[in-house]
Every structure is written in C-alpha cells, then in structure tokens.
Motif scaffolding. Structure first.
Motif, PDB file in Angstrom:
ATOM      1  N   PRO A 229       0.815  -1.237   0.000  1.00 24.28           N
ATOM      2  CA  PRO A 229       0.000   0.000   0.000  1.00 24.28           C
ATOM      3  C   PRO A 229       0.837   1.271   0.000  1.00 24.28           C
ATOM      4  O   PRO A 229       0.332   2.328  -0.396  1.00 24.28           O
ATOM      5  CB  PRO A 229      -0.818  -0.123   1.290  1.00 24.28           C
ATOM      6  N   GLN A 230       2.100   1.215   0.414  1.00 22.84           N
ATOM      7  CA  GLN A 230       2.941   2.412   0.441  1.00 22.84           C
ATOM      8  C   GLN A 230       3.608   2.697  -0.914  1.00 22.84           C
ATOM      9  O   GLN A 230       4.227   3.750  -1.084  1.00 22.84           O
ATOM     10  CB  GLN A 230       4.031   2.270   1.515  1.00 22.84           C
ATOM     11  N   VAL A 231       3.468   1.759  -1.862  1.00 20.32           N
ATOM     12  CA  VAL A 231       4.128   1.907  -3.164  1.00 20.32           C
ATOM     13  C   VAL A 231       3.223   2.678  -4.117  1.00 20.32           C
ATOM     14  O   VAL A 231       2.083   2.274  -4.369  1.00 20.32           O
ATOM     15  CB  VAL A 231       4.493   0.535  -3.754  1.00 20.32           C
ATOM     16  N   LYS A 232       3.741   3.762  -4.656  1.00 16.34           N
ATOM     17  CA  LYS A 232       3.016   4.525  -5.673  1.00 16.34           C
ATOM     18  C   LYS A 232       3.278   3.922  -7.053  1.00 16.34           C
ATOM     19  O   LYS A 232       2.358   3.651  -7.825  1.00 16.34           O
ATOM     20  CB  LYS A 232       3.440   5.987  -5.649  1.00 16.34           C
TER      21      LYS A 232
ATOM     22  N   MET B  33       4.480   6.496  -1.598  1.00 19.99           N
ATOM     23  CA  MET B  33       3.387   7.460  -1.534  1.00 19.99           C
ATOM     24  C   MET B  33       3.813   8.783  -0.908  1.00 19.99           C
ATOM     25  O   MET B  33       3.297   9.846  -1.269  1.00 19.99           O
ATOM     26  CB  MET B  33       2.208   6.876  -0.742  1.00 19.99           C
ATOM     27  N   ASP B  34       4.774   8.742   0.019  1.00 24.23           N
ATOM     28  CA  ASP B  34       5.207   9.969   0.687  1.00 24.23           C
ATOM     29  C   ASP B  34       6.353  10.660  -0.041  1.00 24.23           C
ATOM     30  O   ASP B  34       6.946  11.610   0.467  1.00 24.23           O
ATOM     31  CB  ASP B  34       5.602   9.686   2.144  1.00 24.23           C
ATOM     32  N   GLY B  35       6.702  10.179  -1.277  1.00 23.95           N
ATOM     33  CA  GLY B  35       7.722  10.834  -2.087  1.00 23.95           C
ATOM     34  C   GLY B  35       9.116  10.289  -1.918  1.00 23.95           C
ATOM     35  O   GLY B  35      10.023  10.654  -2.678  1.00 23.95           O
TER      36      GLY B  35
ATOM     37  N   GLN C  12       8.799  -4.146   6.221  1.00 25.39           N
ATOM     38  CA  GLN C  12       9.553  -3.347   7.181  1.00 25.39           C
ATOM     39  C   GLN C  12      10.329  -2.237   6.476  1.00 25.39           C
ATOM     40  O   GLN C  12      10.411  -1.108   6.961  1.00 25.39           O
ATOM     41  CB  GLN C  12      10.515  -4.241   7.960  1.00 25.39           C
ATOM     42  N   ALA C  13      10.870  -2.536   5.286  1.00 31.61           N
ATOM     43  CA  ALA C  13      11.643  -1.531   4.555  1.00 31.61           C
ATOM     44  C   ALA C  13      10.774  -0.387   4.054  1.00 31.61           C
ATOM     45  O   ALA C  13      11.229   0.761   3.992  1.00 31.61           O
ATOM     46  CB  ALA C  13      12.364  -2.191   3.379  1.00 31.61           C
ATOM     47  N   LEU C  14       9.511  -0.687   3.710  1.00 36.72           N
ATOM     48  CA  LEU C  14       8.646   0.300   3.065  1.00 36.72           C
ATOM     49  C   LEU C  14       7.657   0.959   4.009  1.00 36.72           C
ATOM     50  O   LEU C  14       6.713   1.628   3.561  1.00 36.72           O
ATOM     51  CB  LEU C  14       7.883  -0.358   1.900  1.00 36.72           C
ATOM     52  N   GLN C  15       7.868   0.825   5.297  1.00 39.05           N
ATOM     53  CA  GLN C  15       6.957   1.432   6.265  1.00 39.05           C
ATOM     54  C   GLN C  15       6.964   2.960   6.151  1.00 39.05           C
ATOM     55  O   GLN C  15       7.977   3.566   5.797  1.00 39.05           O
ATOM     56  CB  GLN C  15       7.358   1.033   7.687  1.00 39.05           C
ATOM     57  N   PRO C  16       5.832   3.611   6.456  1.00 37.99           N
ATOM     58  CA  PRO C  16       5.776   5.085   6.391  1.00 37.99           C
ATOM     59  C   PRO C  16       6.788   5.719   7.334  1.00 37.99           C
ATOM     60  O   PRO C  16       7.205   5.120   8.331  1.00 37.99           O
ATOM     61  CB  PRO C  16       4.334   5.404   6.824  1.00 37.99           C
ATOM     62  N   ARG C  17       7.183   6.940   6.993  1.00 40.18           N
ATOM     63  CA  ARG C  17       8.136   7.677   7.810  1.00 40.18           C
ATOM     64  C   ARG C  17       7.518   7.968   9.177  1.00 40.18           C
ATOM     65  O   ARG C  17       6.364   8.380   9.267  1.00 40.18           O
ATOM     66  CB  ARG C  17       8.497   8.980   7.093  1.00 40.18           C
TER      67      ARG C  17
END
Length: 897
Positions: free
Chosen positions: A799-802, A833-835, A891-896
């Motif tokens: 879900p974090q991947v744009k 997603m957060d750039g 774990q690598a792609l978790q939101p900031r």
C-alpha cells in the motif's frame, strides 16, 4: 561523412555474437548456443557450422550491425586478420546501395571495417572478384557483395558464378594439391566428362580437375557469410547454395525469422529502438469512418501542424526536418487511384503541385530526388503497393492508407519508412518523436488490430512491443499545441480495450470475468469479446474452447497482444505520469570541495597502475604443442584446441612470413590498447609477456602468432585483474572508510523517462499475473515464477508503493551505484506514496556472504544513510534472521515515523 556510433542494443547484440563464437571454439556451436540462448540449436541446415540470427526489427540499423559483425566473426571464430566475407542481400537494388556504401571512404559502413583492417580492405561485387590479385587473398580483408539469387540455382551451369572461367586459372594454379583437395566435399566442384560439349571443348583438358570458378574460389577461402533479410533464404535451394560456398560461419539478419528454423541469438525490442532514438513511437492512430476524404484531410492537417513544430524545433537548434505524408492510394480500377488522389490534393485542398510526387511502377517522380534536401519542396508522396527498395526517408511522419489495413500488402513497408527517426536523434518538440497514421476504418479497435498484425507479422516486433507502439487517439494536439478540429478527438474518454475471438465452443465462458459471448454470424461457433486484463484462469477457459493446437496458439497470441495493449493504457509512463527523481552518489574530496559524480573512474584516477611492479606472468595461459597441433589451456578449466591448418595467416602490417617477436608485440599493442596506460609502459609490459611465453614457457613464436586473439583476450583479462585489485584498495579507503565525503547528489538526479526503457525482447516478463504499479508497460528481466518474481509481487501490492521500476542493468537507462568493479544496478527502484525513494536488491541465499555482494550492500546503505531519510536501501532474502520475504519488504517500506 560522420561516423555512426553503435547504439547500446547494437553493442549488446554484437557482444552476444562474440560470446557465442568464443564459446563455440571450445564446445561447438550447438552447446554454445544452448548455453547462451537457452534453446536447442537447429542443425538441420548446416550441422555444426555456426549459423545464428540477430533479429532486428524495422528501423534497427541492420546494415551497420553487419559491417561490425564481420570483424567479430573473423576475430572470435576464425582468429583471422584478413577474412573473406560474402555479404548477401535480397535484391539488386539493395546490392548496389550496399556496395556503394561499403566502397565510399568515410561512410560509416566502410569506417567500421577500416577501423579493424585499415587500408587492407577490398570491397567488390561478383564481377570484380577475378580481378583481385591472388596475393590479396590472405593479406587483405575481402568483402564480396551479391544477391542470394546469384548462387541459388538447381543447375550450376546456369549461373556464371559456377561456370569454368579462365580468369580464375591464375588463382588456382598457385595452390598446392592438398589445398585443392578441400573441394572434395563441395558439390559439382570438379570438371566432369559430361560437362564437355562442342561449345566448350577446351574443358576436355581439365576433366577431373577443380573447376576454375568464382564459387569454387570462394569455397576454398571458407568465407564468412552475412545474409540480409534472411527469412527469404530459409529454403532448400538457399541451403544448397550456401553449402556450396563452404562457409566458415553464417550470420542471418532479419526482422522476421521463421519460427523453429532460425537460431535467434539476440532479439532487439521496440523499446530498445525507441530508447536509442531509432524509431518514432508511439504511432498515434486516427480512424476515419466518414470516408477517404476525411482521412486525407486529417493527414494533411497533421503534416502542416508537424511542420510548424519542426520549424520551432529548428529555431531552437534542431537539425532540419520537413515532415512528409506517405499516401497509400487504391488500385487503378478502384475509386481513389493515385491520379484521383493527386487531383483531390491540388483542387480541393490547394496543395501546390510541386509538393506532390507519385511513386508507382509506371510513374517514378522520386527518381534522382534528394527528399531530405532543404531545397526540395516535396511534402506528399503517393504510392499504391510499395516504394523503391532501398529508398529511405526519415522525414516521412504520417501514413495515410486509403486501403483496408488487413488487405494492404505494402502497408508495413510504408509504415517502416514512417517509423524511422530523422538522424536517429530525438527531437526537441515532443510531437516530432511520434509517428502518425490515418486510416479509413470504422473503429479504432479494428484499425489497431490490423496495424498490430502488420507490426508483429511483417516488421519484426512482438506482441509485447505493442504495449508502447500504438496510441488510440491524438492527445498531443491538446497537450502541446492546437490543431485542426478534425484531428482533435471529441473527448478524452478512452474506450476499454477489447478483442474479439471466434471460437468453436464457448461453453464455460458465460460467467468469466471480462468476457461476453455472442453467436457467430455464420452460425458456427461463437464470438467471444474479452475486455480488460486476461488472467491465467480466463486464458485457460479460452484455450478450452478449441481442440486444435494451432487454434490454441492463435488464442495465446491474441491474449498476449490484448494484455499488452491493456498495459499500455494503464502504465503511468504512457499516461504522462512522472517518476520521482533518484539521486546518484557524489563525493567531495574535502568539506569545501564541490560535489562530483562518484564513479569507479574517479577512484582509478588516484591509482598508479604499474604493470611491471611484479614479475611478469600470465596465469591460466599455457601452450602445449605436439607435431602440427597445439592446445591452449586458459584459466586451468578451459581448453582451446586448434591445428595449425585451421587458422588464418597472420597479417601484421601485411607481413605473413618471417614473423618476429616485435611484430607480435606491435599487433598486441593495437589489439589491447588501454586508454589509461601510457603507450610506452604498455609496450614494455607486452614485450615482457611475449618474452615470458617464449623463453619461460617455451612456446613457439608461430604458435603464439596463430593464437594471438586468445592471447590478447587473456592479456586484457590479466590487466583487468590488476586494475581491479588496485581499485578495490582505493575504493575501500576513499569511499567505504570515509576518506571522501559521500552523499546523494540531488542536483543531478537520474530520471526514468517515458520511452527510455529498452527492455530486451528475450528477457521481458510474459506471465499472466497483472502488475498494476509498474511504471512502464513492459517489465525487463523478470520471469513468471521464482523468488525474484514473488519479491516483485510484494512490491506491487504494497500500500505504500506509488509506482516502481524493474531496473535495467545498462546506462543511461538504469539507475546505478558505484563499486570497485564499476557499476551496480539494483533490482527494484520504488517511489513511495510519501515521495521517498526505496531501492530493493533481491539476493539468493548463496550470495549472502559473497564479498562483492557485501560491498554492494555497503554502498547502498551508505547512499541511504546520507540521504537525510529521503532514500531507503534494503537487501532482501528469502529468509533473514527469522523474517520472511514479505516481512522484510514490509519493514523496509513502512511510512516515515
């Protein structure tokens, strides 16, 4: 005339050829091909004689590739400085064009050969072969350009190339009997009693002797053979003709090799051509159900709009371009033959007469015309079936066909002209990087299907190529500049991609997702319409509708083609969505210094490579001689076996006798020249190596001379080993240990650009799983199963991947980080997603403790650690300290935080 630099895909194709031939010298053609191409080698035609195909689609520059290939074939297979090559083309027009180019000083084709052979080069046609001096053969490189028809006959006495000719007597007379005996395996090579007739009674004196013929003379020289448009030569007649020439090796070049017959070693894709600015893509397609007048008007308006774009581009510094329309008129007895179309352009659309040319069998307005000259007024060319072979005009931008695409036999030739990019150089105005087609079809789906069939069946592209080749409307008119109302679509809505299949039994498909079923018009079977992406489940149901394997193969092709077009509409790059910039690594020698790009070359600048710092040796290279044979042992595990009679003469400054050690050193110096090593130092090193082999290893000078190419490669490898060892020490100290300040350089980021993703045809993803977030419509170097495939699925679903890219392992199209060896291209580049940018490298468990893999991981972690939390780097394994692959990715792609 300026030299033409090889494109990346051309260099890759040549490297594949070199690798295959190098391996074939050790294990044979069949084993080498299986190892490199991964498919069985077809030996039916030529047995173990290397015979491979480079598949180059229309617009890919086959002729330049062929010129370079001759050098590779001679070096890697024959170990020969003075080869004989026969260059076969499909027609006399192309023969004349190719011959002229190869004979013209400064032409890129000739330059490619002169770079290897200097002035020791002779290019001629069949008529001039006998005029060459017998001493030229073996001392000069000789290239003979001919048509395949010159050799392809059932009765050899019906062609001059096989006929007894006294002009060749001086060539044959000087040969020893054992050399002439090599013709024993060549059909019809000797004069027979039945050949003697009243008209040629003089042959009586030669019965039982070799026929003094051009073909026999070529056969005695074991020529390298290059076959252009090779799909036309896969016949028994052609095979017999080629065998009569006693070839050493055969290279086929074609856009459309025959399935299961040609040994396709490398296949260039549309994406590779587009990324190298060889062709204009996509083809913006406009259908005109209202009639041919509308299609013509649309083509004229499109051309006028493009000319305005071209003028603006030229004002900004682009080279001159004058867009041209290629009209495909109807036949003479139909409603719109060439003359009717011409009068319509003049009378109704007020086109000046001098801007129009007709090129048909009976009217040849293009004869002697330089279409690309700024002085030419030509803007519209009308033809029916085909333009003259060999005629080329990259200024052609618009195809307007007044014939049905499904029945127009010449549309692929016209489209091929429209696809070529002027000067193989991307234009400053984006509309000039596209091709345009106006057709008299009722619906886009029908027109696109017919156009795709032409591209796939006749022009060398594959169904997966179509994903980036056809645009269903003309959005550029709205996005870039205004255009006539006729050319602007009525709305921005894109109808869903549909494909209609006629099947025998549609039972079981009624409730399948994205499928509708209707009775066939003829009352037999059903019409099945598929919409959206077709997954593996639906494809199996479609295949179950037919029992015939041939019909099932057709369904598979249609589904692949359909999914490719679906991918084209959904891929972010095709919709104009940008990908976030990715910063490369930079370095500062001190805190006040500017940030410079960090490359291996920057590290090597501080390395003083002294080749003579240690006692000279050549590990892994040993010569063992016995009688007339010798073996070269390379790297202890590989052997090259050759007999002295198997290799060509040594052409060192055209001296073939009394070879000295200095001659060999001078030749090696030219062959292994290193840009970062002083010439005098390299000469001293090569002298020391030759002396070591002569006096310490007791190898004979003649043997070293014959095996000079193997020797040169081993010396290059030894220098590379010495350079790598020195670079590794410096890289550790300056980059990893912190002598330099290293950080991502956001001022010069790498960018994934639309149209710059040259995914090789041989390694693209072709599975049925639908990746929804990949930036490009095709995916490079990804299988449809396995651990790396599962990692890609996890990324696509996160879900974090744009959006993400399966990174290419070649510059300038892939993102890379530096290492002591050169460049490291990580597997997956991800925009979150957060750039933020995430880089994921998947590794098998066997590489966990590999020193080079550890170095790459350290570089990646250094890049991320100094990015101020804007970048992420993660090596992912199948299992890592109890964490699954999914847990590592998550774990690598978790939101900031």
């Amino acid at each position: 005339m300026a030299d033409l630099l090889l494109k990346s895909y051309q260099s890759t194709a040549l490297s594949a050829l070199s690798g295959f031939l190098r391996e074939a010298t050790q294990v044979g053609a069949a084993s080498a091909f299986l190892q490199q191409a991964g498919s069985p080698y077809q030996t039916a035609a030529f047995g173990e004689i290397p015979c491979v195909c480079l598949r180059i689609p229309t617009g890919g520059g086959k002729t330049l590739l062929a010129a370079h290939a001759i050098v590779r074939m001679a070096r890697e297979w024959q170990a020969n400085d003075a080869p004989v090559a026969v260059w076969l083309v499909p027609s006399d027009a192309i023969r004349a064009q190719t011959l002229t180019a190869l004979q013209t000083p400064g032409h890129p084709y000739r330059t490619a050969l002169e770079a290897a052979y200097g002035q020791r080069l002779q290019v001629c046609d069949l008529d001039r072969v006998s005029t060459l001096s017998p001493t030229d053969w073996g001392r000069h490189t000789i290239v003979v350009v001919a048509t395949i028809q010159s050799f392809r006959v059932e009765q050899t006495d019906t062609r001059n190339v096989y006929a007894f000719s006294e002009s060749f007597e001086r060539h044959f007379k000087s040969l020893p009997a054992e050399k002439l005996a090599q013709l024993a395996t060549v059909p019809d090579a000797f004069v027979r009693a039945e050949d003697v007739t009243e008209a040629n009674a003089m042959l009586q004196a030669y019965v039982g002797q070799p026929r003094y013929s051009l073909a026999n003379w070529l056969a005695l020289n074991h020529p390298l053979i290059v076959v252009d448009e090779a799909h036309n030569t896969r016949t028994e007649k052609s095979f017999v003709a080629l065998k009569r020439l006693n070839p050493s090796a055969i290279l086929e070049l074609t856009a459309t090799p025959l399935p299961h017959q040609s040994n396709v070693l490398y296949h260039v894709s549309a994406q590779e051509l587009q990324a190298e600015d060889m062709i204009k893509l996509p083809i913006t397609l406009r259908e005109h159900p209202e009639g041919w007048q509308a299609a013509v008007f649309g083509a004229v308006q499109t051309r006028q709009w493009l000319e305005t774009e071209a003028q603006q581009a030229q004002a900004a510094g682009d080279t001159y371009v004058r867009p041209i329309v290629l009209f495909q008129a109807q036949n003479v007895n139909d409603a719109v033959p060439p003359d009717v179309l011409r009068q319509h352009l003049i009378n109704e659309l007020h086109i000046p007469e001098e801007q129009i040319a007709i090129a048909t069998g009976s009217q040849r307005d293009l004869a002697g015309v330089d279409v690309s000259s700024p002085a030419s007024p030509l803007r519209y060319i009308i033809t029916v079936q085909a333009l003259r072979e060999g005629w080329d005009c990259p200024f052609a931008y618009v195809l307007c066909s007044l014939q049905p695409l499904s029945s127009a036999t010449a549309v692929e030739q016209l489209l091929g002209r429209v696809l070529r990019m002027p000067y193989a150089q991307r234009r400053r105005r984006e509309p000039l990087n596209h091709a345009y087609a106006h057709v008299c079809e009722a619906t886009f789906a029908h027109a696109a299907t017919a156009l795709v069939d032409r591209l796939v069946s006749n022009m060398g592209f594959e169904a997966l190529d179509v994903a980036s080749m056809i645009a269903p409307q003309m959005p550029l008119f709205n996005a870039v500049s205004p255009a006539p109302a006729l050319c602007v679509p009525s709305g921005t809505f894109l109808p869903p991609v549909t494909t209609v299949l006629e099947v025998s039994n549609a039972a079981g498909l009624q409730h399948a997702a994205g499928v509708t079923v209707a009775p066939a018009p003829n009352g037999k079977g059903s019409l099945v319409t598929i919409t959206g992406h077709v997954d593996e489940t639906v494809e199996k149901l479609l295949l179950a509708t037919e029992r015939s394997e041939k019909k099932q193969d057709l369904i598979r092709q249609k589904v692949t083609q359909h999914n490719a077009v679906v991918a084209a509409e959904t891929a972010p790059s095709m919709r104009g969505v940008p990908f976030a910039p990715v910063p490369p690594l930079g370095y500062r020698a001190d805190a006040q210094a500017p940030l410079f790009p960090l490359e291996r070359e920057a590290v090597l600048e501080s390395v003083d490579l002294n080749l003579l710092a240690q006692p000279v040796s050549l590990p892994g290279f040993q010569v063992v001689e016995s009688d007339n044979a010798f073996e070269i042992y390379v790297d202890e595990a590989r052997r090259v076996k050759m007999r002295a009679a198997d290799v060509g003469q040594l052409a060192l400054d055209a001296v073939n006798v009394h070879i000295t050690a200095d001659d060999l050193v001078r030749w090696l110096n030219r062959e292994v020249r290193q840009s970062d090593i002083v010439q005098a130092h390299l000469l001293a090193y090569l002298t020391a190596v030759v002396n070591y082999l002569l006096f310490d290893q007791r190898a004979s000078l003649n043997t070293l001379a014959r095996m000079r190419f193997v020797l040169a490669r081993r010396i290059e490898a030894q220098i590379a080993d010495l350079r790598e060892a020195a670079a590794k020490v410096q890289f550790q100290q300056r980059v990893l240990d912190g002598a330099w300040q290293v950080e991502p350089d956001w001022s010069q980021p790498f960018r994934f650009e639309p149209g710059s993703y040259p995914a090789p045809a041989s390694s693209r993803y072709a599975g049925r799983w639908e990746f929804k977030k990949h930036y490009y419509p095709v995916i490079a170097d990804l299988k449809d199963k396995g651990e790396e495939f599962e990692c890609a699925r996890l990324i696509d679903r996160h879900p974090q991947v744009k959006q993400w890219v399966r990174n290419l392992d070649q510059a300038p199209f892939g993102f890379w980080l530096p290492t002591a060896r050169g460049r490291f291209f990580p597997d997956f580049i991800i925009e979150l997603m957060d750039g933020r940018i995430a880089v994921i490298e998947y590794k098998g468990a066997h590489l966990r403790n590999d020193p080079y893999e550890i170095e790459k991981r350290k570089v990646g972690e250094l890049w991320a650690a100094n990015s101020q939390s804007r970048c992420i780097f993660q090596c992912v394994f199948l299992e890592d300290n109890g964490r699954t692959m999914e847990q590592q990715v998550d774990q690598a792609l978790q939101p900031r935080t």
